[in-house]
Motif scaffolding. Structure first.
Motif, mmCIF file in Angstrom:
data_model
loop_
_atom_site.group_PDB
_atom_site.id
_atom_site.type_symbol
_atom_site.label_atom_id
_atom_site.label_comp_id
_atom_site.label_asym_id
_atom_site.label_seq_id
_atom_site.Cartn_x
_atom_site.Cartn_y
_atom_site.Cartn_z
ATOM 1 N N UNK A 178 7.222 8.754 -3.912
ATOM 2 C CA UNK A 178 8.673 8.800 -3.887
ATOM 3 C C UNK A 178 9.249 7.829 -2.867
ATOM 4 N N UNK A 179 8.543 7.674 -1.732
ATOM 5 C CA UNK A 179 9.031 6.780 -0.681
ATOM 6 C C UNK A 179 8.516 5.355 -0.846
ATOM 7 N N UNK A 180 8.122 4.992 -2.080
ATOM 8 C CA UNK A 180 7.704 3.617 -2.377
ATOM 9 C C UNK A 180 8.545 3.016 -3.496
ATOM 10 N N UNK A 181 9.689 3.618 -3.768
ATOM 11 C CA UNK A 181 10.544 3.105 -4.854
ATOM 12 C C UNK A 181 10.951 1.659 -4.597
ATOM 13 N N UNK A 182 11.291 1.353 -3.348
ATOM 14 C CA UNK A 182 11.711 -0.001 -3.017
ATOM 15 C C UNK A 182 10.600 -1.021 -3.202
ATOM 16 N N UNK A 183 9.367 -0.636 -2.869
ATOM 17 C CA UNK A 183 8.227 -1.540 -3.048
ATOM 18 C C UNK A 183 7.992 -1.816 -4.530
ATOM 19 N N UNK A 184 8.134 -0.799 -5.351
ATOM 20 C CA UNK A 184 7.971 -0.994 -6.799
ATOM 21 C C UNK A 184 9.055 -1.928 -7.339
#
Length: 311
Positions: A178-184
């Motif tokens: 959930x806390x990797x949305x920006x990386x995706x």
């Protein structure tokens, strides 16, 4: 304090009225509560951008004149991503040139200047570095903008992501975190990727953990970036690495990202030659064709009005 907002959910007053009003306060959806200590002219400026880091709502001003080139900076916490961006801006400010390109402005100039102030120091004082990009739950990273005119006098827009390294650490271990949305988002939409390797961490006590983190992130990138151009940036290269460690990392990177080019950079090297080389490699080879097209209107012989053609 004045509180200004719009009742329309798709409108952001910082970037201009979505309904076309030159002054947001003239819009029927504009709402404001004022006190005696603030000016009524806070949002009277017709300039449709704010100069800070850009978000998705701000991209209309860039994309309106052509498709921008998105450059994603990927790397773990403290790997030098923000410092690299700041150094590129300072080199341009000091007169460095990209071949066949002229600097032509920025929609995020205030944000660039805020970062650059950390690296403006007298020669006799120790170097200072930009603050770490805060770790947030945002879906999209902050975007920094630069515009150039090419040899054909056409505008080329570039957007650079400025994201916290924690996003990529989470993403490397769990693609759906959930806390990797920006990386995706960065991996999906970037046109070019800069992958930062932290030489300082590789030369420290946690070399084993750092090596594994780099390997995991490289593997994740290889699964996601497909045929996108990847540049591998060995940051803080003034710090001496164990040749065996360097060889091990390079071999693993070659397995996952065989087409990537490698560059060494350091803010301490004379004239920042490594940083300039990366900037020229990244920006100098891109050739935007622009979005202008020629519209040919056929002559209508059956209507005298359309038959007249001025020269």
């Amino acid at each position: 304090m004045n509180k200004h907002h719009c009742s329309e959910t798709d409108c952001d007053l910082r970037t201009g009225c979505q309904r076309g009003e030159l002054y947001p306060k003239d819009c029927q959806y504009y709402e404001s509560s004022e006190d005696a200590t603030t000016s009524k002219a806070d949002y009277d400026s017709p300039i449709p951008w704010h100069g800070s880091v850009l978000g998705l709502a701000d991209l209309q001003h860039v994309a309106a004149r052509g498709r921008p080139h998105l450059i994603g900076l990927v790397g773990t916490h403290n790997s030098g991503k923000t410092t690299f961006l700041t150094s590129v801006y300072l080199k341009l400010f000091q007169g460095a040139r990209i071949p066949d390109k002229r600097f032509s402005g920025s929609f995020s100039l205030s944000a660039w200047e805020s970062l650059a102030n950390n690296l403006r120091y007298p020669n006799e004082t120790p170097a200072m570095f930009p603050r770490h990009t805060p770790n947030t739950e945002d879906r999209v990273p902050g975007l920094l903008h630069l515009a150039f005119r090419n040899s054909r006098n056409r505008l080329e827009d570039y957007l650079f992501t400025d994201a916290p390294g924690e996003w990529f650490s989470n993403w490397s271990t769990n693609r759906s975190a959930e806390n990797a949305k920006g990386a995706r988002w960065i991996a999906k939409f970037s046109d070019s990727i800069l992958f930062f390797i932290d030489c300082e961490e590789l030369a420290g006590e946690n070399v084993g953990t750092t090596r594994n983190s780099i390997t995991q992130l490289a593997q994740r990138l290889a699964d996601e970036v497909e045929d996108k151009r990847v540049l591998i940036i060995w940051s803080k290269h003034d710090i001496q690495l164990d040749p065996i460690i360097h060889e091990q990392i390079s071999t693993r990177l070659a397995d996952y990202l065989p087409a990537a080019k490698h560059f060494n950079i350091s803010v301490y090297e004379d004239d920042h030659l490594g940083i300039q080389t990366v900037a020229k490699e990244l920006l100098g080879r891109l050739d935007f064709q622009g979005t202008r097209i020629t519209i040919k209107v056929p002559i209508r012989a059956d209507n005298p009005f359309f038959t007249f053609r001025s020269v």
